[in-house]
Design an enzyme around this catalytic site. Structure first.
Site, short mmCIF file in Angstrom:
data_model
loop_
_atom_site.label_atom_id
_atom_site.label_comp_id
_atom_site.label_asym_id
_atom_site.label_seq_id
_atom_site.Cartn_x
_atom_site.Cartn_y
_atom_site.Cartn_z
N LYS A 49 0.84 -1.20 0.00
CA LYS A 49 0.00 0.00 0.00
C LYS A 49 0.87 1.25 0.00
CE LYS A 49 -3.97 -0.95 2.97
NZ LYS A 49 -4.61 -0.51 4.22
N ASP B 58 -8.12 2.14 4.74
CA ASP B 58 -8.67 0.81 5.00
C ASP B 58 -9.30 0.32 3.70
OD1 ASP B 58 -8.96 -1.26 6.76
OD2 ASP B 58 -10.95 -0.65 7.41
N ASP C 240 -4.26 -9.17 -5.24
CA ASP C 240 -3.98 -8.79 -6.63
C ASP C 240 -3.96 -9.97 -7.62
OD1 ASP C 240 -3.98 -6.10 -6.16
OD2 ASP C 240 -1.80 -5.89 -6.06
P1 ITT Z 1 -2.97 -1.58 7.34
O1 ITT Z 1 -4.35 -1.74 7.97
O2 ITT Z 1 -1.85 -1.61 8.32
O3 ITT Z 1 -2.90 -0.39 6.42
P2 ITT Z 1 -3.64 -4.12 6.02
O4 ITT Z 1 -2.86 -5.00 5.10
O5 ITT Z 1 -4.20 -4.72 7.28
O6 ITT Z 1 -2.72 -2.86 6.36
P3 ITT Z 1 -6.34 -3.47 5.07
O7 ITT Z 1 -6.97 -3.95 6.33
O8 ITT Z 1 -6.77 -2.17 4.53
O9 ITT Z 1 -4.75 -3.39 5.19
O10 ITT Z 1 -6.46 -4.52 3.88
C1 ITT Z 1 -7.35 -5.58 3.88
C2 ITT Z 1 -6.78 -6.70 3.06
O11 ITT Z 1 -7.00 -6.38 1.70
C3 ITT Z 1 -5.28 -6.96 3.25
O12 ITT Z 1 -5.07 -8.34 3.28
C4 ITT Z 1 -4.66 -6.34 2.03
O13 ITT Z 1 -3.49 -7.05 1.63
C5 ITT Z 1 -5.77 -6.49 0.98
N1 ITT Z 1 -5.68 -5.39 0.03
C6 ITT Z 1 -5.84 -4.07 0.28
N2 ITT Z 1 -5.63 -3.35 -0.83
C7 ITT Z 1 -5.31 -4.24 -1.80
C8 ITT Z 1 -4.93 -4.10 -3.14
O14 ITT Z 1 -4.80 -2.93 -3.73
N3 ITT Z 1 -4.66 -5.21 -3.83
C9 ITT Z 1 -4.76 -6.43 -3.26
N4 ITT Z 1 -5.09 -6.64 -1.99
C10 ITT Z 1 -5.35 -5.55 -1.26
#
Ligand code: ITT
Length: 206
Positions: A37, A90, A168
């Site tokens: 991210k 998020d 992804d």
């Molecule tokens: P932070 O909360 O610390 O930012 P996180 O990985 O826990 O990091 P999220 O809760 O926002 O982030 O993400 C939810 C899930 O969705 C997490 O497993 C991410 O890897 C996935 N995710 C988020 N954005 C994505 C993207 O652009 N492409 C693929 N997977 C994504």
């Protein structure tokens, strides 16, 4: 109410600031544990003349079924620890045939069953429509504002591509998975759409 592991580091005002530097570059702190991210956000920031600084940490994430509410309340909680402007983001994957699951539970689902698990659950399902949603929650020093972006696509039938992160390899957009798109993902993603509005607002563009 609080689930994620929390290691809150106190940071000083200077680190947390989103001031304009001498060259007019806006600097802003992004709190995330997710390097994928951060890299995407950093790249998009450059287009707006925004220098994104990374505070790598896991933070308290309020649980709930609405991504915007989760992001807003998580940022409000975090603002007690970080004395100055910052933002979090998020995101979630919402699959039509699963009535929007995993949605706000995406992080947990990714860590547990992962992409293989999702593919298994979706085995034989013909409606493969899905969307990614990103909510940015920006604490400006006084209050939290949110910015939202979405991208619609489909769940692939197998993992494809070696780039990107998270879901992804199984999220297909116009025939390619995000993991096959590489930098092109940053032109069309949920994150890009949310950031266009957010960065536009902090650098004073319409
Ligand atoms: P932070 O909360 O610390 O930012 P996180 O990985 O826990 O990091 P999220 O809760 O926002 O982030 O993400 C939810 C899930 O969705 C997490 O497993 C991410 O890897 C996935 N995710 C988020 N954005 C994505 C993207 O652009 N492409 C693929 N997977 C994504």
């Amino acid at each position: 109410m609080l689930l994620k592991t929390k290691k809150i580091k106190k940071i000083n005002k200077q680190q947390a600031n989103s001031e304009k530097s001498e060259g007019g570059l806006v600097k802003i702190l992004f709190v995330t544990s997710n390097e994928g991210k951060f890299r995407e956000v950093e790249e998009i920031g450059k287009e707006f003349g925004v220098e994104v600084r990374w505070l790598k940490m896991e933070y308290e994430e309020v649980q709930g079924d609405d991504l915007e509410e989760i992001a807003r309340r998580s940022a409000e909680l975090l603002s007690d620890e970080i004395r100055g402007p910052f933002f979090i983001e998020d995101s979630g994957l919402f699959i039509d045939a699963l009535k929007g699951f995993p949605g706000p539970y995406s992080s947990y689902v990714f860590k547990t069953i992962g992409n293989d698990g999702i593919l298994k659950v979706m085995d034989g399902v013909s409606n493969r429509k899905a969307k990614f949603r990103a909510v940015i929650a920006y604490f400006d020093g006084e209050r939290v504002r949110t910015f939202i972006g979405e991208v619609h696509g489909e769940i692939a039938t197998e993992k494809r591509g070696g780039m990107g992160f998270g879901f992804d390899p199984i999220f297909e957009y116009q025939g390619k998975t995000f993991a096959e798109m590489g930098e092109e993902k940053n032109e069309v993603s949920h994150r890009r759409k949310a950031l266009d509005t957010f960065f536009g607002s902090i650098v004073g563009m319409p």
